[in-house]
Design a protein around this motif. Sequence first.
Motif, PDB file in Angstrom:
ATOM      1  N   GLY A  93       0.781  -1.231   0.000  1.00 39.28           N
ATOM      2  CA  GLY A  93       0.000   0.000   0.000  1.00 39.28           C
ATOM      3  C   GLY A  93       0.810   1.277   0.000  1.00 39.28           C
ATOM      4  N   ILE A  94       2.146   1.189   0.188  1.00 34.88           N
ATOM      5  CA  ILE A  94       2.969   2.396   0.279  1.00 34.88           C
ATOM      6  C   ILE A  94       3.014   3.133  -1.063  1.00 34.88           C
ATOM      7  N   ILE A  95       3.309   2.383  -2.125  1.00 32.99           N
ATOM      8  CA  ILE A  95       3.387   3.017  -3.438  1.00 32.99           C
ATOM      9  C   ILE A  95       2.043   3.635  -3.810  1.00 32.99           C
ATOM     10  N   GLY A  96       0.983   2.919  -3.554  1.00 32.19           N
ATOM     11  CA  GLY A  96      -0.344   3.430  -3.883  1.00 32.19           C
ATOM     12  C   GLY A  96      -0.679   4.693  -3.114  1.00 32.19           C
ATOM     13  N   ALA A  97      -0.342   4.708  -1.812  1.00 27.57           N
ATOM     14  CA  ALA A  97      -0.654   5.888  -0.998  1.00 27.57           C
ATOM     15  C   ALA A  97       0.106   7.114  -1.480  1.00 27.57           C
ATOM     16  N   LEU A  98       1.392   6.927  -1.795  1.00 21.99           N
ATOM     17  CA  LEU A  98       2.190   8.055  -2.261  1.00 21.99           C
ATOM     18  C   LEU A  98       1.717   8.526  -3.634  1.00 21.99           C
ATOM     19  N   GLY A  99       1.551   7.589  -4.560  1.00 23.90           N
ATOM     20  CA  GLY A  99       1.143   7.957  -5.906  1.00 23.90           C
ATOM     21  C   GLY A  99      -0.234   8.579  -5.964  1.00 23.90           C
ATOM     22  N   GLN A 100      -1.178   7.978  -5.246  1.00 22.67           N
ATOM     23  CA  GLN A 100      -2.547   8.493  -5.273  1.00 22.67           C
ATOM     24  C   GLN A 100      -2.633   9.874  -4.629  1.00 22.67           C
ATOM     25  N   THR A 101      -1.972  10.045  -3.480  1.00 20.69           N
ATOM     26  CA  THR A 101      -2.044  11.330  -2.779  1.00 20.69           C
ATOM     27  C   THR A 101      -1.413  12.443  -3.613  1.00 20.69           C
ATOM     28  N   MET A 102      -0.268  12.160  -4.203  1.00 22.66           N
ATOM     29  CA  MET A 102       0.376  13.171  -5.036  1.00 22.66           C
ATOM     30  C   MET A 102      -0.477  13.469  -6.271  1.00 22.66           C
ATOM     31  N   GLY A 103      -0.979  12.421  -6.923  1.00 21.57           N
ATOM     32  CA  GLY A 103      -1.777  12.611  -8.129  1.00 21.57           C
ATOM     33  C   GLY A 103      -3.048  13.387  -7.885  1.00 21.57           C
ATOM     34  N   GLU A 104      -3.751  13.077  -6.800  1.00 21.28           N
ATOM     35  CA  GLU A 104      -5.008  13.756  -6.496  1.00 21.28           C
ATOM     36  C   GLU A 104      -4.798  15.240  -6.183  1.00 21.28           C
ATOM     37  N   ASN A 105      -3.563  15.591  -5.787  1.00 21.33           N
ATOM     38  CA  ASN A 105      -3.301  16.976  -5.398  1.00 21.33           C
ATOM     39  C   ASN A 105      -2.397  17.701  -6.393  1.00 21.33           C
ATOM     40  N   GLY A 106      -2.247  17.102  -7.592  1.00 20.43           N
ATOM     41  CA  GLY A 106      -1.540  17.787  -8.663  1.00 20.43           C
ATOM     42  C   GLY A 106      -0.047  17.917  -8.478  1.00 20.43           C
ATOM     43  N   VAL A 107       0.553  17.049  -7.650  1.00 19.47           N
ATOM     44  CA  VAL A 107       2.004  17.071  -7.463  1.00 19.47           C
ATOM     45  C   VAL A 107       2.606  15.973  -8.333  1.00 19.47           C
ATOM     46  N   ASN A 108       3.355  16.369  -9.347  1.00 21.19           N
ATOM     47  CA  ASN A 108       3.874  15.391 -10.298  1.00 21.19           C
ATOM     48  C   ASN A 108       5.158  14.743  -9.793  1.00 21.19           C
ATOM     49  N   ILE A 109       5.251  13.429  -9.930  1.00 26.47           N
ATOM     50  CA  ILE A 109       6.424  12.664  -9.509  1.00 26.47           C
ATOM     51  C   ILE A 109       7.327  12.460 -10.725  1.00 26.47           C
ATOM     52  N   ALA A 110       8.545  12.978 -10.653  1.00 24.75           N
ATOM     53  CA  ALA A 110       9.497  12.821 -11.748  1.00 24.75           C
ATOM     54  C   ALA A 110      10.229  11.490 -11.660  1.00 24.75           C
ATOM     55  N   ASN A 111      10.486  11.033 -10.439  1.00 20.37           N
ATOM     56  CA  ASN A 111      11.204   9.787 -10.220  1.00 20.37           C
ATOM     57  C   ASN A 111      10.793   9.227  -8.864  1.00 20.37           C
ATOM     58  N   PHE A 112      10.792   7.906  -8.754  1.00 21.46           N
ATOM     59  CA  PHE A 112      10.291   7.240  -7.551  1.00 21.46           C
ATOM     60  C   PHE A 112      11.231   6.085  -7.231  1.00 21.46           C
TER      61      PHE A 112
END
Length: 531
Positions: free
Chosen positions: A466-485
Motif C-alpha cells: 500500500g505504500i506506493i499506492g498511498a504516495l502515488g494516489q495522494t500526489m496525483g489527487e493533489n496535482g504534485v507530479n512525480i518525476a522519479n520514484f
Amino acid sequence: MAPKVLVSDKLSETAVQIFRDRGIDVDFEPSLGKDKDKLAEVIGQYDGLAIRSATKATAKLLEQATNLKVIGRAGIGVDNVDIAAASKKGVIVMNTPFGNSITTAEHAIAMMFAVARQIPEANASTHAGKWEKSRFMGVEVTGKTLGVVGAGNIGSIVIDRAHGLRMKVIAYDPFLNEERADHLGVRKVELDELLAKSDFITFHVPLTDKTRNILSREAIAKLKPGVRIINCARGGLVDEEALAEALKDGRVAGAAFDVFAEEPATNSPLFNLPNVVVTPHLGAATTEAQENVALQVAEQMSDYLLTGAVTNALNMPSVTAEEAKVMGPWLKLAEHLGAFCGQLTEEGIDEINLLYDGAVAGMNTAALNTAAIAGLMRSVNPDVNMVSAPLLAKDRGIDVSTTTQDQTGVFEAYIKLTVKTPDRTRSIAGTVFSDGKPRFIQIKGINIDAEVGAHMLYTTNEDRAGIIGALGQTMGENGVNIANFTLGRAERGKDAIALLYLDEQPPQPVLDKLHATGLFQSIRPLQFAVE
C-alpha cells in the motif's frame, strides 16, 4: 606586472595601505561606486574590486570586467553582488563573515542593559527637565537567567560576556553538542524550556525557514512572565505584532530590537511603546568593526591575487583549477549528502565521518569535506560557505573525521556520510555516474538508486503493501507530479524507505494527508541546490 585593485567604496586608509605594502597597484576612488556608468568604463582595467555596500556589482558591470578576478566585500552581506554572474565570469566573491562578531555581541549586551534600566526613556525624561526617579525602576541582570538562541560565533561571545555579568546562561542551538556546551559554560536546553525559564532572551541565529517567526504568537504564550526580549540578529525571527500585544498587557516586561521584519523600518508594531528600545540596525556600526572588515578584505584579496589562496569565498571551493575539472560533480554530491542529513537532523551533532571509496579517495578530500559540511550546516545557516563551514563546525564542537579506502564494491567510487548525534547515527552514500550527475545509492544501510532533484520527499515506513499506492494516489489527487520514484527495504517486513523526486514542493495539506494514512513513520520534504 603587479595586480591592480580598485577600491570604489569608503575603506580605511590602513586597508588601502595593505594593498600597497603587499606590492599591489591600488586606486582608491571611494566615490566611484555611486557612479555606475563611470565605474563600468574603468572596471576592465582591474584584477580586483574592493567594496562595501554602495558599489553594485551587477551582471551588466561584470560584462565590462574583462580582467576581474576577485571581488572583496568588507562585511558579511553581499546583496549588492550578483554572485551567479560573477561565477559565470570566473570571478571569486569574498566577504568577511566574522569581522562584526564582537561589535554585534556588544550591542546585544548594551541593549539588554538599556531595556533592563529603561535608559532611553529615562534619558528623554531627564532632558525634558523632569526628575522621575520613581517612574524608572529597573532590574539587575546579576543572577538572572539569560536564554541564548543560537550559540555560534556571536552567541558564544554573548555567553562569555554574560558570565562576566554573573548571569546564569542557558542555550538553544540544534547544532550545539554537550561537549561544546560544557566548554561554553552553558546548559543546553530545548526551546520550550528556554522560553519558560529565561529572564532575558537574546537571538543570534540567521533567518531561515526553520528560524523564521521562531518567537511566534504560540511561543510568546510560553514565555516566563516579566521576560525581556533582545533581537540584534535578523528581522523576522519574532512576530512583532504578537510581541507588541504581550508588551502592552505586561506579560513581557520589555524588548530591545536592532532589526525588524521590514527595513528600513518606519512603522513597526513595536514603535512608540514605553518599554521598548529600538535602534536602526546598528549591530555592526562601530569604527573598530568597520576597520576590521576593511583590513580583512584587503588581506584576503592580496593573498588570492599574489598566491592563489582563497579565504571566505562564497562561490568557489578551495581547490586548484586542475582539481575543479574532475571534482566538480563530486563536490556537488558531497554537498547533497550533507544537505540530506542537515535537513533531517534537529538535535546536536557530535561527529561527522566521511568515507571515500575508490577513485574519489585520491581526490582533494579536504575540499570534499567542506562541501559536505557546508551542505549539512546550510539548513540552519544559509550564509555558510565552503570556507566558513569547517570553522562553524569547530565552534560547535563537532568532530570531523575522514576515512579513505580502495574500491570495495560495484561502484568505481562513492562517498558515504555518517552523522552521529547523542540519540542516533544517520548515514547516506552517493556516487557520480558517467553522465556527471550525483545519485544517492544508500540511505540508513538500505540500497537505492535515486537521482537528486531540487524538490524531494523522503519517507520511512515498515515494509508493507500500500505504500506506493498511498504516495502515488495522494500526489496525483493533489496535482504534485512525480518525476522519479525510488524504493528500498532492509528485508521483507522490516524497515523500508521511499525517495520521490517531485516537480514542486508538496504543500503542507498534502503531507497531512500522507500522515493521516498511518502508513508512514516519518515524512520529510527535502530541497537541494541543483543546477
